[in-house]
Design a protein around this motif. Structure first.
Motif, mmCIF file in Angstrom:
data_model
loop_
_atom_site.group_PDB
_atom_site.id
_atom_site.type_symbol
_atom_site.label_atom_id
_atom_site.label_comp_id
_atom_site.label_asym_id
_atom_site.label_seq_id
_atom_site.Cartn_x
_atom_site.Cartn_y
_atom_site.Cartn_z
ATOM 1 N N GLN A 238 0.827 -1.204 0.000
ATOM 2 C CA GLN A 238 0.000 0.000 0.000
ATOM 3 C C GLN A 238 0.865 1.259 0.000
ATOM 4 O OE1 GLN A 238 -3.772 0.202 1.064
ATOM 5 N NE2 GLN A 238 -3.338 2.097 0.024
ATOM 6 N N GLU A 239 1.897 1.242 0.843
ATOM 7 C CA GLU A 239 2.803 2.387 0.929
ATOM 8 C C GLU A 239 3.474 2.655 -0.400
ATOM 9 O OE1 GLU A 239 4.452 2.121 5.434
ATOM 10 O OE2 GLU A 239 5.893 1.891 3.835
ATOM 11 N N ASN A 240 3.848 1.567 -1.052
ATOM 12 C CA ASN A 240 4.532 1.719 -2.324
ATOM 13 C C ASN A 240 3.615 2.236 -3.415
ATOM 14 O OD1 ASN A 240 7.415 0.807 -3.254
ATOM 15 N ND2 ASN A 240 6.968 -0.130 -1.284
ATOM 16 N N ILE A 241 2.353 1.819 -3.346
ATOM 17 C CA ILE A 241 1.421 2.298 -4.374
ATOM 18 C C ILE A 241 1.190 3.796 -4.201
ATOM 19 C CG2 ILE A 241 -0.907 2.107 -5.298
ATOM 20 C CD1 ILE A 241 -0.899 -0.812 -4.411
ATOM 21 N N SER A 242 0.918 4.210 -2.949
ATOM 22 C CA SER A 242 0.605 5.629 -2.774
ATOM 23 C C SER A 242 1.859 6.490 -2.856
ATOM 24 C CB SER A 242 -0.152 5.856 -1.468
ATOM 25 O OG SER A 242 0.603 5.399 -0.385
ATOM 26 N N GLY A 243 3.018 5.909 -2.534
ATOM 27 C CA GLY A 243 4.231 6.705 -2.567
ATOM 28 C C GLY A 243 5.085 6.456 -3.801
ATOM 29 N N ILE A 244 4.463 5.949 -4.859
ATOM 30 C CA ILE A 244 5.245 5.536 -6.024
ATOM 31 C C ILE A 244 6.057 6.681 -6.611
ATOM 32 C CG2 ILE A 244 3.358 5.894 -7.689
ATOM 33 C CD1 ILE A 244 5.852 2.979 -7.801
ATOM 34 N N ARG A 245 5.537 7.907 -6.496
ATOM 35 C CA ARG A 245 6.267 9.055 -7.056
ATOM 36 C C ARG A 245 7.589 9.244 -6.323
ATOM 37 N NH1 ARG A 245 1.637 10.928 -9.418
ATOM 38 N NH2 ARG A 245 2.086 12.197 -11.252
ATOM 39 N N VAL A 246 7.552 9.049 -5.010
ATOM 40 C CA VAL A 246 8.781 9.196 -4.230
ATOM 41 C C VAL A 246 9.769 8.086 -4.596
ATOM 42 C CG1 VAL A 246 9.742 9.244 -1.905
ATOM 43 C CG2 VAL A 246 7.531 10.306 -2.369
ATOM 44 N N VAL A 247 9.255 6.870 -4.676
ATOM 45 C CA VAL A 247 10.126 5.740 -5.021
ATOM 46 C C VAL A 247 10.802 5.984 -6.365
ATOM 47 C CG1 VAL A 247 10.164 3.279 -5.578
ATOM 48 C CG2 VAL A 247 8.742 4.099 -3.709
ATOM 49 N N LYS A 248 9.996 6.397 -7.346
ATOM 50 C CA LYS A 248 10.540 6.617 -8.689
ATOM 51 C C LYS A 248 11.483 7.818 -8.714
ATOM 52 C CE LYS A 248 8.111 3.767 -11.375
ATOM 53 N NZ LYS A 248 8.556 3.072 -12.551
ATOM 54 N N ALA A 249 11.116 8.872 -7.995
ATOM 55 C CA ALA A 249 11.928 10.072 -8.031
ATOM 56 C C ALA A 249 13.312 9.806 -7.445
ATOM 57 C CB ALA A 249 11.240 11.198 -7.268
ATOM 58 N N TYR A 250 13.378 8.955 -6.443
ATOM 59 C CA TYR A 250 14.673 8.646 -5.834
ATOM 60 C C TYR A 250 15.316 7.397 -6.436
ATOM 61 C CZ TYR A 250 14.031 12.218 -2.294
ATOM 62 O OH TYR A 250 13.886 13.410 -1.657
ATOM 63 N N VAL A 251 14.690 6.858 -7.501
ATOM 64 C CA VAL A 251 15.178 5.644 -8.147
ATOM 65 C C VAL A 251 15.422 4.553 -7.100
ATOM 66 C CG1 VAL A 251 16.693 4.790 -9.970
ATOM 67 C CG2 VAL A 251 16.422 7.225 -9.677
ATOM 68 N N ARG A 252 14.425 4.269 -6.313
ATOM 69 C CA ARG A 252 14.580 3.286 -5.249
ATOM 70 C C ARG A 252 13.810 2.000 -5.535
ATOM 71 N NH1 ARG A 252 18.415 5.359 -4.499
ATOM 72 N NH2 ARG A 252 19.001 6.854 -2.884
ATOM 73 N N GLU A 253 13.526 1.717 -6.821
ATOM 74 C CA GLU A 253 12.767 0.516 -7.148
ATOM 75 C C GLU A 253 13.472 -0.743 -6.643
ATOM 76 O OE1 GLU A 253 13.427 2.978 -9.275
ATOM 77 O OE2 GLU A 253 11.852 3.243 -10.781
ATOM 78 N N ASP A 254 14.788 -0.821 -6.901
ATOM 79 C CA ASP A 254 15.522 -2.020 -6.505
ATOM 80 C C ASP A 254 15.553 -2.179 -4.993
ATOM 81 O OD1 ASP A 254 15.958 -2.597 -9.086
ATOM 82 O OD2 ASP A 254 17.964 -1.706 -9.174
ATOM 83 N N TYR A 255 15.751 -1.058 -4.329
ATOM 84 C CA TYR A 255 15.793 -1.054 -2.873
ATOM 85 C C TYR A 255 14.470 -1.555 -2.303
ATOM 86 C CZ TYR A 255 15.896 1.135 1.803
ATOM 87 O OH TYR A 255 15.832 1.386 3.121
ATOM 88 N N GLU A 256 13.370 -1.043 -2.855
ATOM 89 C CA GLU A 256 12.052 -1.474 -2.385
ATOM 90 C C GLU A 256 11.820 -2.947 -2.720
ATOM 91 O OE1 GLU A 256 9.702 0.111 -0.523
ATOM 92 O OE2 GLU A 256 11.238 1.627 -0.257
ATOM 93 N N ASN A 257 12.301 -3.378 -3.886
ATOM 94 C CA ASN A 257 12.158 -4.781 -4.252
ATOM 95 C C ASN A 257 12.839 -5.683 -3.236
ATOM 96 O OD1 ASN A 257 10.616 -4.526 -6.524
ATOM 97 N ND2 ASN A 257 12.363 -4.326 -7.904
ATOM 98 N N GLU A 258 14.053 -5.281 -2.848
ATOM 99 C CA GLU A 258 14.798 -6.075 -1.866
ATOM 100 C C GLU A 258 14.027 -6.153 -0.556
ATOM 101 O OE1 GLU A 258 17.345 -8.127 -1.926
ATOM 102 O OE2 GLU A 258 17.065 -7.750 -4.080
ATOM 103 N N LYS A 259 13.518 -4.990 -0.144
ATOM 104 C CA LYS A 259 12.774 -4.923 1.112
ATOM 105 C C LYS A 259 11.555 -5.843 1.050
ATOM 106 C CE LYS A 259 11.177 -0.958 2.755
ATOM 107 N NZ LYS A 259 11.003 0.493 2.816
ATOM 108 N N PHE A 260 10.878 -5.766 -0.088
ATOM 109 C CA PHE A 260 9.663 -6.567 -0.238
ATOM 110 C C PHE A 260 9.996 -8.057 -0.234
ATOM 111 C CE2 PHE A 260 6.431 -8.781 -2.700
ATOM 112 C CZ PHE A 260 5.281 -8.333 -2.093
ATOM 113 N N LYS A 261 11.087 -8.406 -0.923
ATOM 114 C CA LYS A 261 11.478 -9.811 -0.990
ATOM 115 C C LYS A 261 11.713 -10.374 0.396
ATOM 116 C CE LYS A 261 13.435 -10.796 -5.435
ATOM 117 N NZ LYS A 261 14.605 -10.491 -6.245
#
Lengths: 642, 579
Positions: free
Chosen positions: B197-220
């Motif tokens: 949920q956090e990632n969906i609503s905060g997707i702009r922040v994730v993308k703006a900081y290029v943190r997709e991989d970081y979030e993927n690791e966290k999710f895994k």
């Protein structure tokens, strides 16, 4: 508090999927194959083992039932005729059966156990793939899909898949094997009685279909009424405080009661017909038993078709275990259709096209040689440059990262047929502060969405340090653009983690420095666990202002040459803003900054203010210039018509 | 908890009592059927007496028909009882929520109330149906089958008894353990979903900081944890099936051996053997059913508690016994008022407020976030009760008024306002149900809303989406002001209600107030100095206290906070966000 928690409710996704008539699924075969593909990808061997174990388990069960016949015909009846009965052979026979039973039990255990691993492993893989793919999707996807609907893919849809893989598929397989083996055994025992049993199964199926049709109609009505009632509940609970202020309680209750009664009617009927199915099926099964007993009895007495008492008793047991799996298959079939509908939504997300990136210009660490030329460096120089390879001349140039941003005749629309931005021209020299003002919907935020390529423009050019941003790798472009939004999205974790989000390898020193720069250090230290205080649920336990300060610190630690501040201080009162403003000013220093704000104090000292109206820049200049012009800006500013 | 929610069965008591009774009938028939089956074999087939087979067959058909009737009735009563119970629960909760004060609503939160009215009721409703149908059926089936087994053959029946007790104990322990594991899994699972949920609503922040991989690791990592916990819990459940098989198979083999010996010894008939085998299945199935009911009940207990909480919640603001129905005028007085949202809280939100406002005055309120501006005005229409001191409107303590009359006369526009789905005119009529079209138009004109309403294709019939998503922030605020004006109140409170309206329109609205509703007391909370500077007097709130209460000019001279705010906004206005 009410607002905080309601924020976490997925918006627009209030439709809860309930049990009901099977939804329509296009191409169920293809979907099913694809799901099995996921299972097979990692667990092909295990799955085959499971199938074999299921066969063993079923056969063990069937041989046990067959034994009843052997027991009566081959042991008990002969034994009763003996003067001195010898129970030794019977003991041996029972021991043999016991061994098969034991094998069956062990098989049952292991196939269930392996299934747990297959099921959970597959789901874990699927969840990871879903999430990873979601992260790769363009912003457009999130802007055009209700967040609640995306969320329900992770919860509801994955859950129906879980049930299908772990329960429906093994059970259907189990049932089919049982049906086949029981059918064969029945044929061996007696052909005519088998015909009777099969006929009764068809009767069951016919009646079930009739009932299902009837309940299906009511289920659709129930679904509709449930949706209406839940919609009303959600709307009114959100507005409950307004309801109180306007003394609307009575009227509200009236409407609610009406919808509640409606739901009761349809739910009652749907439920009634669905539950009648069970006794009906059971009694048709009993009728089948009676018919077989009568016909079998006649055959046994006449000795026709080789019927014996033992065979008949055995057959009657089979008759019971024949109708049960048939009912099970039809039940599981329904839940498979439901799961396929869920799978359809899961795969739809997975098939969504990810963000494409054809950029090739990279950001590299740089150093200057003696002549002042830029060179690539492997050291941490603190300086960065764009590494630009030119294909036509086969040369590589290095452009220092400075943060110059140019928008040149940019047109943009979310769809190709409707432009929302027209002919936008912006020239931001490194370190300049550019402000956008104008009414809601004038296109301010849209412009900032273009610079970091959340959306791609239809016409014109955007250049970063002189390079067309389409040529720059998205990752590197975004690294060089910081962003602070009006809705500060913080993530569950410590304050430290949240600031570090801006720079993953930041030392504690750097974190403290960034927090100090954003004026956040003071309040963070006063939190119960300081920097290790855990922020929960999008920062619900912090005030709006505190969350904003953390977001500013997060941007500060990333240290980008260019910044976008989209209404970053709008939900903070002017006095608190002053404290934040200091932090913001420090943050903006030496960076190209794009500011969107509706508060004067935030935009007044900009190098250039762009006044926007209906997707166009209608006025531009410094604050003093614009006041001089006595145009739109002046009107907004003074509230007077010049 | 049980008493509270069961009280809502009400008119469905008959159905609720009938369900287990007819189910009992069904069980009786079902247990008799194998007995007759055994008799068909014993006295019919084995003795080659076809007449007997017909007779007993007929008996069985009758039994099956009766069983079907009982079953169908059970379905009918069960559906009615449980769906009716669910309906009543929803109704009772909704009724009670309507009496809730603001602090009651705060306590549960909007999302909390929605879940209780929807998911929780569904859980209870399903469990109720299950219990009604099975609470008699399963034990009765168990007991009947057991009793008839004893009737047929004591020795073999005692084998069953031992098996039932053993299996029952093991099942109980197993369920207890898995329930514990599952509760843990679901908590972790919720955490996992929260991070999605956090990632969906905060997707702009994730993308703006290029943190997709970081979030993927966290999710895994989180997904792996959930995976491990699920494995642990499900591995326990897996024991269920083979355990059941073990018991059934053991029984079958024991019966085969003992039964064979007894038949040979002439103490048992062959037909009895098949009867006993059928009862064996009945008994063990009922046992499984019982354990299933147990799980259902445990799972719905939490839902039941949440629902009972809402039903038992007492509204903390209620009408006085002999209420006053008339508010004399729009004068307001605060006498030594202190206020806390939570009685246990240490610090008061409002501290020792003394204030006198005359009828017809315009009062501005300025102050920082958290300075308790909203808390102050909320006491006037008794949205909350003062913890200490008295709030007096029209010369009477607000606690003496009929709530409806008070709120009709003190009209408040909330900070987070809500429009409801329906036409514009429907929304305006919330203020006054029988308002004529002219009244609505007049109110809209006063609130400067008519200018944009007239431009809309359907004018006053324009449909507003749920939450007012199809109008802009400023338009929404103006509609909300118009809605409050229709009441024609003696006191009008605007809580930061023009923040998204441009300065010029804001001024026009205030001008209209001055001209058209001069006798109404107007209280305006604002961030902009320009919104309050022409008020008769301005309250400066600071940390829950009245820092100053004076005119704009005086405050500029004497009050530091006011001057600070004023200077930060400089002359003219401060906002550009217009429509």
């Amino acid at each position: 508090m009410a607002e905080e928690s309601s924020k976490r409710v997925p918006k627009g996704g209030g439709k809860r999927r309930m049990q009901g008539p099977p939804p329509k699924v296009e191409n169920p075969g293809k979907l099913f194959k694809r799901i099995m593909g996921y299972v097979g990808k990692k667990y092909k061997f295990q799955f085959i083992v499971v199938l074999i174990l299921i066969v063993i388990s079923v056969l063990a069960n069937v041989q046990g039932t067959m034994f009843t016949k052997t027991l009566i015909d081959d042991y008990i009846r002969p034994l009763t005729k003996m003067d001195k009965p010898d129970f030794h052979p019977l003991a041996m026979a029972i021991a043999r059966v016991a061994v098969f039973y034991a094998i069956g039990i062990v098989s049952t255990y292991f196939y269930n156990l392996i299934m747990v691993y297959i099921n959970q492993g597959t789901l874990k893989g699927l969840r990871e793939e879903l999430f990873e793919h979601m992260e790769s999707l363009p912003i457009k996807y999130f802007d055009t899909h209700a967040h609640g609907d995306i969320m329900s893919i992770y919860t509801n849809d994955i859950d129906t898949l879980r049930q299908m893989i772990s329960q429906s598929i093994p059970q259907i397989f189990n049932s089919i094997i049982t049906i086949v083996s029981v059918f064969i055994s029945m044929i061996i025992l007696s052909v005519p009685l088998t015909v009777v049993s099969v006929f009764m199964i068809f009767v069951t199926m016919f009646v079930s279909a009739k009932l299902a049709g009837k309940s299906g109609k009511y289920f659709t009505a129930q679904q509709r009424d449930l949706g209406k009632l839940n919609g009303e509940i959600e709307e009114m609970m959100t507005g409950q405080k307004v309801v109180k202020i306007f003394n609307h309680e009575e009227k509200n209750l009236e409407r609610f009661n009406e919808l509640n009664e409606q739901l009761f009617d349809s739910a009652n009927n749907a439920n009634k017909f669905a539950s009648i199915m069970m006794p009906v099926n059971a009694q048709i099964g009993n009728m089948s038993y009676v018919f077989c007993a009568i016909i079998g009895g006649l055959l046994a007495i006449n000795g026709a078709t080789g019927m014996t008492i033992g065979k008949l008793v055995s057959f009657l047991t089979f008759n019971k275990s024949f109708s049960m799996p048939v009912n099970q298959v039809s039940q599981q079939f329904n839940s498979i259709i439901m799961a396929l509908a869920g799978a359809e939504r899961v795969f739809k997300l997975i098939d969504e096209k990810p963000e494409v990136d054809n950029g090739y210009v990279e950001l590299v660490r740089a150093e200057y040689d003696a002549d002042g030329n830029v060179k690539e460096s492997i050291m941490r120089t603190g300086k960065w440059a764009w590494k630009h390879y030119h294909k036509d001349s086969d040369t590589t140039t290095y452009v220092p990262l400075e943060g110059e941003v140019i928008l040149d005749k940019v047109d943009f629309g979310y769809n190709d047929d409707k432009m929302v931005l027209h002919d936008i021209e912006v020239y931001a020299k490194p370190g300049q502060k550019i402000a956008f003002v104008g009414a809601t919907g004038a296109g301010k935020t849209t412009i900032t969405n273009l610079i970091n390529r959340f959306y791609d423009i239809q016409d014109g050019k955007i250049r970063f340090d002189g390079i067309n941003i389409n040529k720059i790798k998205k990752k590197d472009l975004r690294h060089s653009l910081g962003i602070v939004l009006q809705d500060t999205h913080l993530f569950t974790g410590t304050v430290r983690d949240n600031i570090r989000f801006g720079k993953l390898d930041a030392t504690d020193e750097e974190i403290f420095r960034a927090a100090k720069l954003a004026n956040a250090d003071g309040f963070i230290k006063r939190l119960p666990n300081g920097y290790d205080t855990v922020i929960k649920g999008d920062g619900g336990n912090l005030s709006q202002g505190q969350r904003q300060l953390i977001a500013i610190a997060r941007a500060a630690i990333a240290d980008p040459p260019a910044l976008i501040l989209d209404e970053a201080t709008s939900s903070i009162d002017t006095r608190t803003e002053k404290i934040i403003q200091e932090g913001m000013d420090k943050l903006m220093k030496g960076r190209t900054t794009f500011v969107i704000a509706h508060r004067l104090s935030t935009v007044k000292n900009s190098d250039c203010i762009m006044v926007m109206e209906n997707g166009r820049i209608v006025e531009r200049g410094t604050h003093d210039d614009l006041i001089e012009q006595k145009g739109y800006y002046y009107r907004l500013y003074t509230g007077k018509v010049a | 908890m049980l008493k509270t929610i069961l009280a809502e069965v009400k008119e469905y008591k008959f159905a609720s009592i009938m369900t287990p009774i007819v189910m009992l009938g069904e069980v009786l028939m079902e247990t008799l059927i194998p007995l007759v089956m055994g008799m068909i074999v014993n006295v019919g087939i084995l003795k080659s007496d076809m007449n007997m087979v017909y007779k007993l067959g007929a008996v069985m058909v009758v039994l099956a028909a009766l069983s079907l009737t009982f079953g169908a009735l059970g379905a009918k009563f069960g559906a009615e009882a449980s769906m009716g119970f669910g309906k009543n629960l929803r109704k009772k909760m909704y009724e009670n929520i309507q009496t809730f004060s603001f602090s009651n609503i705060d306590k549960f939160s909007t999302a909390g109330l929605v879940t209780r009215l929807t998911t929780d009721v569904t859980n209870i409703q399903n469990a109720y149906q299950m219990v009604l149908k099975m609470c008699m059926r399963a034990p009765a089936s168990l007991i009947c089958a057991m009793a008839l087994s004893f009737y047929v053959n004591k020795k073999i029946a005692s084998i069953y008894l031992v098996a039932v007790v053993l299996l029952g104990c093991v099942l109980f322990l197993l369920i207890k353990k898995t329930m514990k594991y599952f509760n843990e899994v679901f908590r972790k699972y919720d955490d996992l979903n929260a991070s999605v949920q956090e990632n969906i609503s905060g997707i702009r922040v994730v993308k703006a900081y290029v943190r997709e991989d970081y979030e993927n690791e966290k999710f895994k990592k989180a997904a792996y944890n959930v995976y491990k916990l699920f494995l642990r819990a499900e591995k326990m459940i897996v024991i269920n099936m083979p355990l059941m098989q073990l018991t059934v198979y053991s029984c079958i083999m024991l019966i085969s051996w003992v039964g064979a010996k007894m038949i040979v010894g002439n103490t048992l008939r062959i037909g009895d053997l098949s009867t006993l085998l059928a009862y064996c299945m009945n008994i063990l199935m009922s046992l499984m059913m019982l354990s299933f009911i147990f799980v259902m009940i445990t799972m719905s207990i939490a839902s039941g508690e949440r629902v009972a909480e809402v039903i038992n919640e007492k509204a903390d603001i209620v009408n006085p016994e002999n209420p006053l129905f008339e508010v004399k005028d729009g004068s307001i007085e605060f006498k030594n008022v202190s206020f806390k949202y939570n009685k246990e809280a240490e610090d008061s939100v409002l501290k020792d407020i003394n204030l006198k406002i005359e009828s017809g005055q315009t009062i501005g309120i300025i102050g920082g976030t958290g300075s308790a501006k909203t808390s102050l005005v909320n006491l006037i229409s008794r949205l909350y009760d003062a913890t200490e001191g008295e709030v007096i409107v029209g010369g009477e303590n607000v606690k003496n008024y009929d709530l409806e009359s008070l709120r009709d006369e003190v009209s408040q526009v909330l900070q987070n306002n809500v429009l409801f789905s329906g036409s514009i005119i429907d929304n305006l009529r919330w203020g006054k149900e029988d308002a004529t079209e002219e009244e609505c138009i007049k109110a809209a004109e006063l609130a400067c809303a008519s200018e944009f309403i007239e431009k809309m294709p359907d004018k006053y019939e324009t449909h507003i989406e749920q939450g007012g998503t199809n109008v802009s922030g400023g338009q929404k605020q103006r509609l909300c002001i118009a809605r409050a004006l229709i009441k024609n109140p003696k006191v009008l409170i605007l809580d930061d209600s023009t923040s998204a309206v441009d300065t010029a329109t804001d001024a026009k609205i205030r001008e209209a107030f001055r001209k058209h509703i001069p006798s109404c007391t107007k209280i305006i909370i604002a961030q902009r100095i320009s919104s309050v500077q022409d008020a008769d007097k301005i309250i400066v709130m600071h940390e829950g206290e009245i820092n100053a209460f004076d005119t704009h000019e005086k405050l500029l001279e004497t009050n530091e906070i006011y001057r600070d705010v004023y200077e930060s906004q400089t002359s003219g206005s401060g906002d550009f966000d217009i429509d």
